[in-house]
Design a protein around this motif. Sequence first.
Motif, PDB file in Angstrom:
ATOM      1  N   GLU A   1      19.115  85.407   6.985  1.00 23.71           N
ATOM      2  CA  GLU A   1      20.036  84.606   6.354  1.00 23.71           C
ATOM      3  C   GLU A   1      21.380  84.717   7.032  1.00 23.71           C
ATOM      4  OE1 GLU A   1      18.105  83.619   1.774  1.00 23.71           O
ATOM      5  OE2 GLU A   1      18.932  85.912   2.269  1.00 23.71           O
ATOM      6  N   ALA A   2      21.573  86.107   7.055  1.00 17.63           N
ATOM      7  CA  ALA A   2      23.216  86.455   7.630  1.00 17.63           C
ATOM      8  C   ALA A   2      23.405  85.709   8.929  1.00 17.63           C
ATOM      9  CB  ALA A   2      23.345  87.960   7.731  1.00 17.63           C
ATOM     10  N   GLU A   3      22.369  85.966   9.915  1.00 19.12           N
ATOM     11  CA  GLU A   3      22.435  85.431  11.154  1.00 19.12           C
ATOM     12  C   GLU A   3      22.560  83.691  11.015  1.00 19.12           C
ATOM     13  OE1 GLU A   3      18.940  86.518  13.082  1.00 19.12           O
ATOM     14  OE2 GLU A   3      19.643  88.715  13.183  1.00 19.12           O
ATOM     15  N   ARG A   4      21.935  83.048  10.074  1.00 20.96           N
ATOM     16  CA  ARG A   4      21.997  81.632   9.886  1.00 20.96           C
ATOM     17  C   ARG A   4      23.256  81.405   9.475  1.00 20.96           C
ATOM     18  NH1 ARG A   4      16.486  82.058   7.932  1.00 20.96           N
ATOM     19  NH2 ARG A   4      17.425  82.009   5.877  1.00 20.96           N
ATOM     20  N   TRP A   5      23.986  82.045   8.590  1.00 16.65           N
ATOM     21  CA  TRP A   5      25.315  81.969   8.040  1.00 16.65           C
ATOM     22  C   TRP A   5      26.236  81.959   9.004  1.00 16.65           C
ATOM     23  CZ3 TRP A   5      25.700  85.056   2.857  1.00 16.65           C
ATOM     24  CH2 TRP A   5      24.723  84.461   1.894  1.00 16.65           C
ATOM     25  N   ILE A   6      26.199  82.856  10.192  1.00 16.01           N
ATOM     26  CA  ILE A   6      27.060  83.247  11.008  1.00 16.01           C
ATOM     27  C   ILE A   6      27.111  81.942  12.201  1.00 16.01           C
ATOM     28  CG2 ILE A   6      27.431  84.633  13.218  1.00 16.01           C
ATOM     29  CD1 ILE A   6      26.396  86.901  11.518  1.00 16.01           C
ATOM     30  N   GLU A   7      25.858  81.513  12.341  1.00 15.23           N
ATOM     31  CA  GLU A   7      25.651  80.060  13.287  1.00 15.23           C
ATOM     32  C   GLU A   7      26.222  79.067  12.504  1.00 15.23           C
ATOM     33  OE1 GLU A   7      21.478  79.819  13.700  1.00 15.23           O
ATOM     34  OE2 GLU A   7      21.168  81.547  14.940  1.00 15.23           O
ATOM     35  N   ASP A   8      26.346  79.053  11.168  1.00 11.02           N
ATOM     36  CA  ASP A   8      26.922  77.794  10.723  1.00 11.02           C
ATOM     37  C   ASP A   8      28.413  77.967  10.513  1.00 11.02           C
ATOM     38  OD1 ASP A   8      24.504  76.896  10.223  1.00 11.02           O
ATOM     39  OD2 ASP A   8      24.195  77.582   7.980  1.00 11.02           O
ATOM     40  N   GLY A   9      29.200  79.156  10.881  1.00 12.53           N
ATOM     41  CA  GLY A   9      30.468  79.324  10.867  1.00 12.53           C
ATOM     42  C   GLY A   9      30.929  79.626   9.721  1.00 12.53           C
ATOM     43  N   ARG A  10      30.302  80.384   8.778  1.00 13.72           N
ATOM     44  CA  ARG A  10      30.574  80.914   7.577  1.00 13.72           C
ATOM     45  C   ARG A  10      31.269  82.278   7.550  1.00 13.72           C
ATOM     46  NH1 ARG A  10      25.615  79.897   3.726  1.00 13.72           N
ATOM     47  NH2 ARG A  10      27.062  80.632   2.109  1.00 13.72           N
ATOM     48  N   VAL A  11      31.195  82.931   8.569  1.00 15.41           N
ATOM     49  CA  VAL A  11      31.592  84.522   8.752  1.00 15.41           C
ATOM     50  C   VAL A  11      32.768  84.632   9.210  1.00 15.41           C
ATOM     51  CG1 VAL A  11      30.684  86.801   9.150  1.00 15.41           C
ATOM     52  CG2 VAL A  11      29.194  84.926   8.090  1.00 15.41           C
ATOM     53  N   THR A  12      33.683  85.083   9.019  1.00 18.11           N
ATOM     54  CA  THR A  12      34.878  85.811   9.851  1.00 18.11           C
ATOM     55  C   THR A  12      34.940  87.313   9.731  1.00 18.11           C
ATOM     56  OG1 THR A  12      36.457  85.631   7.933  1.00 18.11           O
ATOM     57  CG2 THR A  12      36.199  83.491   9.280  1.00 18.11           C
ATOM     58  N   VAL A  13      35.563  87.684  11.051  1.00 19.02           N
ATOM     59  CA  VAL A  13      35.847  89.103  10.837  1.00 19.02           C
ATOM     60  C   VAL A  13      37.230  89.231  11.550  1.00 19.02           C
ATOM     61  CG1 VAL A  13      35.200  91.420  12.053  1.00 19.02           C
ATOM     62  CG2 VAL A  13      33.521  89.933  11.793  1.00 19.02           C
ATOM     63  N   ASN A  14      38.138  90.099  10.765  1.00 21.11           N
ATOM     64  CA  ASN A  14      39.551  89.901  10.843  1.00 21.11           C
ATOM     65  C   ASN A  14      40.233  88.874  11.307  1.00 21.11           C
ATOM     66  OD1 ASN A  14      39.086  92.987  10.634  1.00 21.11           O
ATOM     67  ND2 ASN A  14      38.704  93.139  12.922  1.00 21.11           N
ATOM     68  N   GLY A  15      39.975  87.722  10.462  1.00 25.16           N
ATOM     69  CA  GLY A  15      40.372  86.461  10.763  1.00 25.16           C
ATOM     70  C   GLY A  15      39.955  85.495  11.823  1.00 25.16           C
ATOM     71  N   LYS A  16      38.753  86.100  12.709  1.00 26.93           N
ATOM     72  CA  LYS A  16      38.219  85.133  13.735  1.00 26.93           C
ATOM     73  C   LYS A  16      36.859  85.100  13.219  1.00 26.93           C
ATOM     74  CE  LYS A  16      37.099  85.511  18.497  1.00 26.93           C
ATOM     75  NZ  LYS A  16      37.083  86.499  19.773  1.00 26.93           N
ATOM     76  N   LYS A  17      36.534  83.659  13.316  1.00 24.78           N
ATOM     77  CA  LYS A  17      35.278  83.189  13.038  1.00 24.78           C
ATOM     78  C   LYS A  17      34.171  83.508  14.096  1.00 24.78           C
ATOM     79  CE  LYS A  17      35.210  78.934  11.343  1.00 24.78           C
ATOM     80  NZ  LYS A  17      35.195  77.684  11.260  1.00 24.78           N
ATOM     81  N   LEU A  18      33.064  83.874  13.787  1.00 27.04           N
ATOM     82  CA  LEU A  18      32.024  84.584  14.460  1.00 27.04           C
ATOM     83  C   LEU A  18      31.127  83.313  14.662  1.00 27.04           C
ATOM     84  CD1 LEU A  18      30.631  87.770  13.061  1.00 27.04           C
ATOM     85  CD2 LEU A  18      32.495  87.630  14.947  1.00 27.04           C
ATOM     86  N   ASP A  19      30.557  83.364  16.114  1.00 19.66           N
ATOM     87  CA  ASP A  19      29.904  82.500  16.415  1.00 19.66           C
ATOM     88  C   ASP A  19      28.448  82.928  17.025  1.00 19.66           C
ATOM     89  OD1 ASP A  19      30.488  83.610  18.894  1.00 19.66           O
ATOM     90  OD2 ASP A  19      31.416  81.729  19.618  1.00 19.66           O
ATOM     91  N   THR A  20      28.373  84.427  16.996  1.00 23.01           N
ATOM     92  CA  THR A  20      27.081  84.996  17.418  1.00 23.01           C
ATOM     93  C   THR A  20      26.881  86.283  16.508  1.00 23.01           C
ATOM     94  OG1 THR A  20      25.823  86.318  18.851  1.00 23.01           O
ATOM     95  CG2 THR A  20      28.319  86.354  18.953  1.00 23.01           C
ATOM     96  N   ALA A  21      25.631  86.685  16.093  1.00 23.82           N
ATOM     97  CA  ALA A  21      25.388  87.813  15.244  1.00 23.82           C
ATOM     98  C   ALA A  21      25.281  89.015  15.976  1.00 23.82           C
ATOM     99  CB  ALA A  21      23.956  87.650  14.647  1.00 23.82           C
ATOM    100  N   ALA A  22      25.621  88.958  17.528  1.00 23.17           N
ATOM    101  CA  ALA A  22      25.476  89.951  18.382  1.00 23.17           C
ATOM    102  C   ALA A  22      27.162  90.668  18.257  1.00 23.17           C
ATOM    103  CB  ALA A  22      25.020  89.744  19.658  1.00 23.17           C
ATOM    104  N   PHE A  23      27.246  91.322  17.209  1.00 24.35           N
ATOM    105  CA  PHE A  23      28.650  91.612  16.937  1.00 24.35           C
ATOM    106  C   PHE A  23      28.711  92.870  15.846  1.00 24.35           C
ATOM    107  CE2 PHE A  23      32.829  91.808  15.098  1.00 24.35           C
ATOM    108  CZ  PHE A  23      33.865  91.413  16.332  1.00 24.35           C
ATOM    109  N   THR A  24      29.249  94.106  16.144  1.00 26.49           N
ATOM    110  CA  THR A  24      29.177  95.182  15.297  1.00 26.49           C
ATOM    111  C   THR A  24      30.519  95.421  14.852  1.00 26.49           C
ATOM    112  OG1 THR A  24      30.198  96.717  17.187  1.00 26.49           O
ATOM    113  CG2 THR A  24      27.696  96.365  16.845  1.00 26.49           C
TER     114      THR A  24
END
Length: 296
Positions: A25-48
């Motif tokens: 589900e987290a991966e789908r949320w990231i693909e949908d543009g719902r997740v940001t890290v340090n103010g930057k929107k993620l477009d891939t789940a390949a991120f630590t």
Amino acid sequence: MTEPEIKKERIAKRMARAGLCSRREAERWIEDGRVTVNGKKLDTAAFTVSERDHITVDGKDIPKTERPRLWRYHKPPGLVTSHSDEKGRDTVFDKLPDDLPRVISIGRLDLNSEGLLLLTNDGELARKLELPATGWKRKYRVRVHGHPRDSDIAKLGKGLTIEGVRYDAIDAIVDSTKGANSWMTISLREGKNREIRKVMEYLGYTVSRLIRISYGPLVLGDLKAEGVEEVKSKILRDQMGVEKFEEAEEPLKPGQRLPRGKRGNNAKKPAKTDVPKMNHQKRRTLKARSTSKRVR
């Protein structure tokens, strides 16, 4: 702490550990543009990420990672095992006590099924306990219409393929029969969607009641309907391999000492006193004189 020593993990795992959702589900949320890290929107789940990163979902900070916790819940029939229902039906999570944190279920029980449902605040723990590789049996008391034969029990023991779906071996015992119905004890490890109902219907028997009575070492016992009881941390560590959770310690206030057992080598030692040392010189001892007479 230097940069190489900072512990990092995949963003989807971090979200799952926060109890928000599963990794998928987290991966789908990231693909949908719902997740940001340090103010930057993620477009891939390949991120630590590390604990220092600022993570938001839908503009809201994700919860701080807490120690994994697990609860036994007695699900009554008539509740949906999901956080929301498109038909407006009551869900398991609508009926939980207000003092419980946000939790997710480990596996599911369908609308008309009842019994033991495990709840956790940690998505990684949920994923681990759901996997067939974990090897935990789920045991059920099942009432069916009809009288299952030995040949039916043998078929369940070998596994079945129904409409292209393979169901692994299922242990089944007929406990009793009364009138047109029979009570059975059924154990399985996979737990596919509506598995017991489908295999029994395939054999010609309709399930009229289904109660999960255990999940691995955890049992329903005498827990009342809608009752909730937390599983002890020791069981999580011993039975499920959950590591001991060390919470981040707050900085000490001026004059405050570390708790006993955490003071280490730099802890303040007790002041020396002027008590003189004891003289441990070995004292001479007297030997007892023999009282026996000399034999002439």
